[in-house]
Design an enzyme around this catalytic site. Structure first.
Site, PDB file in Angstrom:
ATOM      1  N   HIS A  44       0.843  -1.196   0.000  1.00 25.59           N
ATOM      2  CA  HIS A  44       0.000   0.000   0.000  1.00 25.59           C
ATOM      3  C   HIS A  44       0.879   1.247   0.000  1.00 25.59           C
ATOM      4  CE1 HIS A  44       1.106  -0.517   4.225  1.00 25.59           C
ATOM      5  NE2 HIS A  44       1.002   0.804   4.288  1.00 25.59           N
ATOM      6  N   HIS A 129       5.852   6.868  -1.505  1.00 27.87           N
ATOM      7  CA  HIS A 129       6.696   5.716  -1.828  1.00 27.87           C
ATOM      8  C   HIS A 129       5.953   4.439  -1.448  1.00 27.87           C
ATOM      9  CE1 HIS A 129       7.316   6.100   2.490  1.00 27.87           C
ATOM     10  NE2 HIS A 129       7.662   4.828   2.478  1.00 27.87           N
TER      11      HIS A 129
END
Length: 186
Positions: A44, A129
């Site tokens: 995620h 990120h």
């Protein structure tokens, strides 16, 4: 009232992308690194880590998420790196080449709404990120740094982000177990 460890995120649910990330993780293992890989089902993009919050606050978080408002958008995963740096690798990540501005706007819009319900502001700030591994020891860190340098521009592909989720994280000896508490669709 209990506490829940939680965060707000965009899930990576594209199987083709997960396969690409798994191949990259295998390269890390093949380099002899002592790493803990993020399980494919746990991949995620964290918009905001909330930590341990009272269950009662979770309703306020879902209200805040409902107020953010966003359109669906594409996220392109490109490049790799490490936090805090290649000379001191703790976390290995895949970068975001497109969709980072949209992710940042959502995170930015969430911040004052979360502060209003008593969640302290994020000291680190938002850095888009995808975490793929955590480094346990210094074993073969030089080889990891070489690999990350070689793959610095690797293009993993894209996915469509159509929702943000409030996730619950339960830490276990075998790694965290994430479950979705609440979802806001674009």
């Amino acid at each position: 009232m209990g506490k829940i460890r939680s965060f707000i995120a965009v899930d990576v649910d594209d199987e083709r992308l997960k396969q690409q990330f798994a191949e990259f993780q295998k390269m890390l293992l093949d380099a002899g690194a002592d790493v803990k890989l993020v399980a494919p089902e746990n991949m995620h993009l964290t918009l905001r880590f909330l930590g341990e919050i009272d269950e009662g606050i979770a309703q306020g978080v879902t209200d805040a998420m409902n107020l953010v408002g966003f359109q669906s958008f594409d996220i392109r995963f490109k490049g790799v790196g490490a936090f805090p740096s290649l000379s001191r690798i703790n976390v290995v990540w895949v970068g975001i080449a497109a969709g980072d501005e949209e992710l940042a706007k959502i995170a930015e819009r969430l911040e004052p709404k979360l502060s209003a319900i008593g969640i302290p502001s994020d000291k680190k700030g938002f850095s888009p990120h995808l975490t793929v591994a955590r480094v346990r020891t210094g074993r073969n860190k030089d080889r990891i740094a070489e690999l990350l340098s070689e793959l610095r521009e690797k293009d993993f592909g894209s996915m469509r982000a159509e929702s943000i989720m409030l996730k619950k994280s339960v830490l276990t000896p075998n790694g965290p177990i994430y479950s979705t508490i609440f979802e806001v669709k674009a």
